[in-house]
Design a protein around this motif. Structure first.
Motif, short mmCIF file in Angstrom:
data_model
loop_
_atom_site.label_atom_id
_atom_site.label_comp_id
_atom_site.label_asym_id
_atom_site.label_seq_id
_atom_site.Cartn_x
_atom_site.Cartn_y
_atom_site.Cartn_z
N UNK A 199 61.40 50.39 28.41
CA UNK A 199 61.81 51.34 27.38
C UNK A 199 62.52 50.67 26.20
N UNK A 200 62.66 49.33 26.24
CA UNK A 200 63.38 48.61 25.20
C UNK A 200 62.40 48.17 24.12
N UNK A 201 62.60 48.65 22.90
CA UNK A 201 61.71 48.27 21.81
C UNK A 201 62.33 48.62 20.47
N UNK A 202 61.74 48.08 19.41
CA UNK A 202 62.17 48.42 18.07
C UNK A 202 61.60 49.77 17.66
N UNK A 203 62.39 50.52 16.90
CA UNK A 203 61.92 51.81 16.39
C UNK A 203 61.84 51.73 14.87
N UNK A 204 60.73 52.16 14.32
CA UNK A 204 60.58 52.22 12.88
C UNK A 204 60.20 50.91 12.24
N UNK A 205 59.93 49.86 13.04
CA UNK A 205 59.56 48.57 12.48
C UNK A 205 58.09 48.50 12.13
N UNK A 206 57.72 47.43 11.44
CA UNK A 206 56.34 47.20 11.05
C UNK A 206 55.94 45.77 11.42
N UNK A 207 54.63 45.57 11.58
CA UNK A 207 54.13 44.24 11.86
C UNK A 207 54.24 43.36 10.62
N UNK A 208 54.79 42.18 10.80
CA UNK A 208 54.96 41.22 9.70
C UNK A 208 53.71 40.35 9.64
N UNK A 209 52.68 40.85 8.96
CA UNK A 209 51.40 40.14 8.91
C UNK A 209 51.52 38.82 8.17
N UNK A 210 52.20 38.82 7.04
CA UNK A 210 52.33 37.59 6.25
C UNK A 210 53.06 36.51 7.04
N UNK A 211 54.18 36.90 7.67
CA UNK A 211 54.92 35.93 8.46
C UNK A 211 54.11 35.39 9.63
N UNK A 212 53.36 36.28 10.29
CA UNK A 212 52.54 35.85 11.42
C UNK A 212 51.46 34.87 11.00
N UNK A 213 50.81 35.16 9.88
CA UNK A 213 49.75 34.26 9.41
C UNK A 213 50.31 32.89 9.03
N UNK A 214 51.46 32.88 8.37
CA UNK A 214 52.05 31.61 7.97
C UNK A 214 52.54 30.82 9.18
N UNK A 215 53.25 31.49 10.10
CA UNK A 215 53.77 30.79 11.27
C UNK A 215 52.64 30.33 12.19
N UNK A 216 51.76 31.28 12.55
CA UNK A 216 50.66 30.93 13.44
C UNK A 216 49.75 29.89 12.82
N UNK A 217 49.45 30.05 11.53
CA UNK A 217 48.59 29.09 10.86
C UNK A 217 49.22 27.72 10.76
N UNK A 218 50.51 27.66 10.41
CA UNK A 218 51.18 26.38 10.27
C UNK A 218 51.24 25.61 11.58
N UNK A 219 51.64 26.30 12.66
CA UNK A 219 51.73 25.63 13.96
C UNK A 219 50.35 25.24 14.46
N UNK A 220 49.35 26.09 14.23
CA UNK A 220 47.99 25.79 14.66
C UNK A 220 47.47 24.54 13.95
N UNK A 221 47.76 24.41 12.66
CA UNK A 221 47.33 23.22 11.92
C UNK A 221 47.97 21.95 12.48
N UNK A 222 49.24 22.05 12.87
CA UNK A 222 49.91 20.89 13.47
C UNK A 222 49.23 20.49 14.77
N UNK A 223 48.96 21.49 15.62
CA UNK A 223 48.32 21.22 16.91
C UNK A 223 46.94 20.61 16.70
N UNK A 224 46.18 21.18 15.76
CA UNK A 224 44.84 20.66 15.50
C UNK A 224 44.90 19.22 15.00
N UNK A 225 45.83 18.94 14.08
CA UNK A 225 45.94 17.59 13.52
C UNK A 225 46.35 16.58 14.58
N UNK A 226 47.31 16.95 15.43
CA UNK A 226 47.73 16.04 16.50
C UNK A 226 46.59 15.81 17.48
N UNK A 227 45.83 16.88 17.78
CA UNK A 227 44.70 16.73 18.68
C UNK A 227 43.62 15.81 18.15
#
Length: 485
Positions: A199-227
């Motif tokens: 039952x624990x959750x945020x009320x009235x919040x929204x998905x942060x699409x821009x932040x998710x794309x930047x964070x997920x994309x940035x970390x993914x690029x690091x993983x791909x480059x190291x690989x």
């Protein structure tokens, strides 16, 4: 934005039977350890898949799941905070099952990789399941549940080699892929019918699409480059370019999070010293220990070839038999840690775990030529590993509020995954400095195995030293935990 959370009465905490709580623990442990089991099974099938599909790009068989899992993890944990952790876990499991079915039915390598990529979303199951334990169990069950769930890694390490050997010998790589799909389906129905919603959750919040794309994309690029770093060259313009772009994306993420109303990972949370210091120490320590399998598995399974390879040349079954005491100690360490964590200082537990692991693997750098030697230091290292993996989710519980739990677990899983991949890739590079390529296969000499293990030991020790940065937090006994009605 507002938050809601439950604070159940003692009567509510005792309303669920012990048997029912045990079933919920089992369901969540299945979800958590299926991620580890799939990784173990995937590692053993790579050679057969490469031969069947006649590909030299077999590294993508594993890398694809890491890339998609990393990219979607921020969205999954934010969705869990907004819409419910159980619901998010079911979505992750459902997508994982879809990807597993695509991979099992694939008739070409590209389709197989697409399936593996879709299945990568299931990696979010680990932080989501741990976050659920805080909300759906009574206080006295939280530490034990975390310990049992983490201790399942010992069962995976114990049974995984036996299982993969049987499936490959009798049913080929298709049998392994279908076993993974069936196991994911079982996970879905266990969660659906046994696990209550938090039952624990945020009320009235929204998905942060821009932040998710930047964070997920940035970390993914690091993983791909190291690989790809060893293939491109660590000083190549291509590698440096990917790292620069990734760094720019992560810096942009910080600016975006300062301005959005509902940030993906609130900076107010990650700026708190108890939070960032706990995430730093646990991510490096646990991520490094997750990478040690790179050295151990190659050491025991590679053949013995004079002047080319100093592997022990064990069969999969012999490896499973010899390492079974180590797996048992991982289980003992994890469950024991979960049991005493209610009243113990988690910083001390993490420190003890890293010391045991460093001492055990440190001895292993010099003595790894026989089964007896590996067992003697492996049980010490296994005990330390069990303590570390069990205390990680407990430390996160102690430093964040209930409504921050899913996001904090997601941040820890993201950082630990990055640490594991970077340490693993650097280990490959270091080991290859003392080895040879024969008929297209990289083999390693004894000095390579030794140096690779020292790298893991050093990184694990660094994580242990960072424990000194963590201020004393409230113990698990005093943290706000509850049980969903």
């Amino acid at each position: 934005m507002t938050h809601t959370q439950t604070s159940p009465s003692p009567a509510a905490e005792g309303s669920r039977s012990t048997g029912r709580n045990a079933l919920i623990v089992a369901a969540l442990m299945w979800s958590v350890q299926l991620v580890s089991l799939v990784a173990a099974l995937s590692g053993t099938t790579q050679a057969a898949i490469a031969i069947h599909f006649q590909t030299t790009e077999i590294a993508w068989f594993t890398l694809m799941t890491l890339l998609t899992g990393t990219f979607f993890l921020p969205f999954m944990v934010k969705g869990a905070a907004l819409f419910g952790k159980r619901r998010a876990l079911l979505i992750a499991t459902g997508l994982g099952l879809t990807g597993d079915l695509v991979a099992a039915l694939a008739t070409d390598y590209r389709t197989l990789l697409i399936g593996r990529g879709i299945a990568g979303v299931y990696t979010a199951a680990t932080p989501l399941a741990y976050a659920l334990t805080r909300d759906v169990f009574p206080r006295r069950w939280v530490g034990v549940a975390n310990g049992v769930m983490a201790g399942g890694v010992g069962l995976v390490a114990f049974g995984g080699p036996f299982l993969s050997g049987y499936l490959l010998d009798h049913h080929g790589f298709r049998g392994v892929l279908w076993f993974v799909a069936i196991s994911t389906a079982v996970s879905f129905f266990l969660v659906l019918f046994l696990v209550p919603e938090s039952p624990v959750r945020e009320r009235g919040g929204r998905m942060d699409w821009a932040g998710g794309l930047l964070l997920g994309g940035g970390v993914t690029l690091i993983i791909y480059a190291v690989g790809q770093g060893s293939h491109w060259g660590w000083s190549s313009a291509k590698f440096i370019g990917f790292i620069v772009i990734a760094a720019a994306a992560l810096i942009a993420f910080l600016f975006v999070e300062r301005r959005v109303a509902d940030p993906l990972f609130p900076l107010s949370m990650t700026r708190r010293r108890p939070v960032w210091s706990a995430l730093l120490a646990t991510s490096i320590a646990a991520g490094s220990l997750s990478a040690v399998g790179v050295v151990i598995q190659l050491l025991v399974l590679m053949p013995k070839i004079p002047h080319v390879s100093d592997g022990l040349g064990w069969s999969g079954t012999h490896n499973a038999i010899v390492t079974s005491p180590i797996s048992l100690m991982i289980l003992v360490g994890a469950i024991g840690t979960g049991t005493i964590a209610r009243r113990a200082d988690s910083r001390v537990l993490l420190g003890i775990g890293t010391v045991l692991a460093v001492v055990g693997y440190g001895v292993g750098t010099q003595y790894h030529q026989s089964a007896g030697q590996i067992i003697s230091w492996g049980v010490v290292a296994g005990l330390g590993t069990g303590v570390v993996v069990a205390v990680v989710p407990i430390m996160v519980i102690e430093v964040v509020s209930p409504e921050e739990q899913a996001m904090a677990n997601g941040a820890q899983a993201l950082a630990q995954g990055v640490a594991q991949i970077i340490v693993s890739q650097l280990t490959y590079v270091i080991m290859s400095q003392h080895g040879a390529v024969l008929e297209g296969t990289q083999f390693y000499l004894d000095q390579g195995f030794t140096n690779g293990m020292w790298l893991v030991i050093g990184c694990c020790a660094l994580g242990g030293l960072f424990v000194a940065l963590i201020p004393r937090a409230e113990r698990l006994e005093d943290a706000k935990v509850g049980q969903a009605a």
